[in-house]
Scaffold this motif. Structure first.
Motif, PDB file in Angstrom:
ATOM      1  N   ARG A   2      14.890  -3.877 -16.897  1.00 41.93           N
ATOM      2  CA  ARG A   2      15.297  -2.923 -17.933  1.00 41.93           C
ATOM      3  C   ARG A   2      16.777  -3.094 -18.219  1.00 41.93           C
ATOM      4  O   ARG A   2      17.525  -3.614 -17.389  1.00 41.93           O
ATOM      5  N   LYS A  18      16.541  -5.616 -12.516  1.00 43.31           N
ATOM      6  CA  LYS A  18      15.273  -5.201 -11.934  1.00 43.31           C
ATOM      7  C   LYS A  18      15.510  -3.906 -11.160  1.00 43.31           C
ATOM      8  O   LYS A  18      16.630  -3.644 -10.680  1.00 43.31           O
ATOM      9  N   ASP A  19      14.460  -3.107 -11.020  1.00 40.34           N
ATOM     10  CA  ASP A  19      14.620  -1.817 -10.334  1.00 40.34           C
ATOM     11  C   ASP A  19      15.135  -1.985  -8.903  1.00 40.34           C
ATOM     12  O   ASP A  19      15.786  -1.090  -8.376  1.00 40.34           O
ATOM     13  N   ASN A  20      14.833  -3.115  -8.291  1.00 40.11           N
ATOM     14  CA  ASN A  20      15.233  -3.259  -6.886  1.00 40.11           C
ATOM     15  C   ASN A  20      16.572  -3.980  -6.719  1.00 40.11           C
ATOM     16  O   ASN A  20      16.921  -4.376  -5.605  1.00 40.11           O
ATOM     17  N   LEU A  22      20.635  -4.208  -6.410  1.00 39.12           N
ATOM     18  CA  LEU A  22      21.724  -3.346  -5.975  1.00 39.12           C
ATOM     19  C   LEU A  22      22.857  -3.386  -6.989  1.00 39.12           C
ATOM     20  O   LEU A  22      23.129  -4.422  -7.601  1.00 39.12           O
ATOM     21  N   LEU A  24      25.892  -3.473  -6.302  1.00 41.23           N
ATOM     22  CA  LEU A  24      26.784  -4.514  -5.792  1.00 41.23           C
ATOM     23  C   LEU A  24      26.488  -5.881  -6.416  1.00 41.23           C
ATOM     24  O   LEU A  24      27.382  -6.549  -6.946  1.00 41.23           O
ATOM     25  N   ASP A  25      25.238  -6.296  -6.354  1.00 42.13           N
ATOM     26  CA  ASP A  25      24.876  -7.631  -6.829  1.00 42.13           C
ATOM     27  C   ASP A  25      24.994  -7.738  -8.345  1.00 42.13           C
ATOM     28  O   ASP A  25      25.380  -8.777  -8.867  1.00 42.13           O
ATOM     29  N   VAL A  62      23.652   1.598  -3.574  1.00 40.65           N
ATOM     30  CA  VAL A  62      23.340   2.216  -4.866  1.00 40.65           C
ATOM     31  C   VAL A  62      22.480   1.232  -5.650  1.00 40.65           C
ATOM     32  O   VAL A  62      22.764   0.030  -5.682  1.00 40.65           O
ATOM     33  N   LEU A  63      21.425   1.740  -6.275  1.00 41.05           N
ATOM     34  CA  LEU A  63      20.620   0.880  -7.139  1.00 41.05           C
ATOM     35  C   LEU A  63      21.343   0.700  -8.467  1.00 41.05           C
ATOM     36  O   LEU A  63      21.957   1.637  -8.975  1.00 41.05           O
ATOM     37  N   VAL A  65      20.025   0.527 -11.344  1.00 42.98           N
ATOM     38  CA  VAL A  65      19.449   1.450 -12.341  1.00 42.98           C
ATOM     39  C   VAL A  65      20.047   2.852 -12.244  1.00 42.98           C
ATOM     40  O   VAL A  65      20.107   3.576 -13.233  1.00 42.98           O
ATOM     41  N   GLU A  66      20.489   3.216 -11.043  1.00 38.60           N
ATOM     42  CA  GLU A  66      21.109   4.533 -10.890  1.00 38.60           C
ATOM     43  C   GLU A  66      22.433   4.615 -11.639  1.00 38.60           C
ATOM     44  O   GLU A  66      22.932   5.703 -11.921  1.00 38.60           O
TER      45      GLU A  66
END
Ligand SMILES: Cc1cc2nc3c(=O)[nH]c(=O)nc-3n(C[C@H](O)[C@H](O)[C@H](O)COP(=O)(O)OP(=O)(O)OC[C@H]3O[C@@H](n4cnc5c(N)ncnc54)[C@H](O)[C@@H]3O)c2cc1C
Ligand code: FES
Ligand code: FES
Lengths: 156, 290
Positions: A2, A18-20, A22, A24-25, A62-63, A65-66
């Motif tokens: 998304r 992707k939802d998974n 981080l 960070l990445d 932290v994700l 997407v968050e």
């Protein structure tokens, strides 16, 4: 996948994530904010610390997407017109680094501390920064750097 | 950047961010055991990186406004919503009335983690060495649980069933923790003993009700000693029945150290833990009775 939109160091950026993934990445690998470092990916070293909506967070916890819609500030964002900010200059003047790997995290965290409290005690500084690790052990110089930048924050 | 290592990545899942409690409960009902709720994510993401958990659906509670409040009502107590972070709670004035919880919350991990980690998440994680359960148990706290079917309340003491095991059915969610108003003349403290890491080797929470020179009631709860928090009943009885409680503190510490379950692990041997229980009991009682 998304699309997320976030403001990074004052600039609006978009990324497909992707939802998974981080935060960070995504910051490092998709938005190329390379001051954000990582050593543990599990919340212990603090090197991935960024300001998210004016709160310090460890971005490995932290994700991405968050962070949709969030404002992110990192050490890069403190530089104005090519000029390092007072806290960054103070780190250089006081030699508050050796290898420099932890420096961006300490800089952004010290910036937040001084914004909230321009005159912290040594004890308050130590406790505030206790989630960050400097493997080169420059802690005393970091405290001096914070002392050195203090005036600039008091007069803001 | 993640070097392709599973330890640095998360298994795949679908992220949901409901905006109301009803929506959250409907998602939980729909996905049942496939779903995990997320508050701060500090514990959940760590478990997922280690592949100890791999939910197909992650339901983030931070979009539900009614879960984000801590409310104190005089005479009733303190209700802490599921997404209240440890820092928000630490800054909430009335927390000071709940000494043991105040102590525990302010010393967890570090200030940056406390910006995300929540009290309810810390409790639901139910790892033996987390800090808030002993304090909550000593203060007689209860867990408020909701599902589409209804709601129920469970004492924290019964809510924690084992290591990483809580009294929660698929479809259920903890909406808040309720800590009752402290009793008159009561005082509580929490002490954690740790070396090197932030994790406790032994922690203790004590809550006493004084009555003149005597101890009318006392609750002694130990964390990190075994798979679940341990309540020392015999030690508490010895203290309550003493006419001069100050003179039996040593004995109370000894009884507690013999009565509760304690294990050996990589952090400490059983013998060392029992020694710490004795010493910490003495220390915490001196503080709450003084
Ligand atoms: C570096 C580091 C140091 C730490 N030091 C300490 C320490 O000193 N003391 C200590 O006690 N802890 C410590 N921890 C653990 C940390 O405090 C917990 O992981 C944190 O409090 C969990 O809260 P959370 O909001 O992030 O929960 P989450 O990670 O969101 O959730 C944790 C678990 O609880 C479940 N859950 C969360 N909310 C609910 C709910 N409302 N209903 C049902 N289930 C729910 C989740 O599904 C998940 O399984 C440390 C962690 C790290 C990374
Ligand atoms: S990489 Fe995030 S805390 Fe170490
Ligand atoms: S300067 Fe090297 S880790 Fe801090």
């Amino acid at each position: 996948m998304r699309e997320i939109t976030l403001t990074v160091n004052g600039e609006r950026r978009k990324a497909m994530v992707k939802d998974n993934e981080l935060l960070l990445d995504v910051l490092r690998d998709k938005l190329y904010v390379k001051s954000v470092k990582a050593a543990c990916w599990r919340g212990e070293c603090g090197l991935c610390t960024v300001l998210m909506n004016d709160r310090l967070v460890k971005s490995c916890l932290v994700l991405a997407v968050e962070a949709d819609g969030a404002e992110i500030l990192t050490a890069e964002g403190l530089v104005k017109d090519g000029e390092p900010s007072p806290i960054q200059k103070a780190f250089i003047e006081k030699g508050a680094l050796q290898c420099g790997f932890c420096t961006p995290a300490f800089v952004i965290s010290s910036h937040k501390l001084l914004t909230m409290n321009p005159n912290p005690s040594d004890e308050e500084i130590r406790s505030f920064l206790s989630g960050l690790i400097c493997r080169c052990g420059t802690y005393n110089q970091i405290i001096e750097a914070i002392r050195g930048a203090q005036k600039a924050y008091a007069s803001r | 950047m993640s070097f392709g290592s599973p330890w640095f990545t998360l298994p795949e899942f679908t992220y949901h961010k409901p905006k109301t409690l009803k929506e959250a409960l409907e998602l939980l009902d729909k996905y049942g055991e496939e779903a995990k709720v997320m508050a701060g994510g500090v514990g959940l993401l760590a478990f997922m990186k280690e592949r100890l958990m791999a939910p197909s659906h992650v339901i983030d509670l931070k979009g539900v406004p009614e879960l984000g409040q801590a409310i104190y009502k005089e005479g009733e107590g303190l209700t802490i919503g599921a997404t209240v972070t440890l820092n928000e709670l630490a800054r909430y004035g009335p927390l000071k009335k709940f000494g043991a919880l105040h102590d525990a919350v302010r010393d967890i991990a570090d200030p940056i983690i406390r910006n995300r980690a929540t009290l309810v998440g810390n409790l639901c994680e139910a790892i033996p060495w987390v800090d808030t359960p002993p304090a909550l148990i000593a203060l007689g706290a209860e867990v408020e649980i909701r599902s589409l079917k209804g709601e129920r309340r469970v004492p924290v003491k019964d809510f924690i069933k084992g290591p990483v095991e809580i009294d929660l059915e698929p479809g259920e969610l903890v909406t808040a923790v309720h800590v009752p108003e402290p009793r008159r003349n009561s005082r509580s403290r929490f002490i954690k003993y740790n070396t090197g890491s932030e994790f406790a080797l032994v922690s203790v929470a004590a809550n006493v009700v004084m009555d003149g020179g005597r101890v009318r009631d006392v609750s002694l709860v130990y964390g990190a000693v075994s798979s679940t928090p341990q309540v020392a009943v015999k030690a508490a009885d010895a203290l309550k029945s003493a006419e001069k409680p100050w003179e039996v503190l040593d004995e109370v510490g000894r009884i507690a150290s013999e009565e509760v379950e304690a294990v050996s692990d990589v952090l400490a041997s059983e013998e060392y833990r029992r020694h710490l229980i004795r010493v910490l009991t003495l220390r915490v009682l001196r503080e709450v009775m003084g």
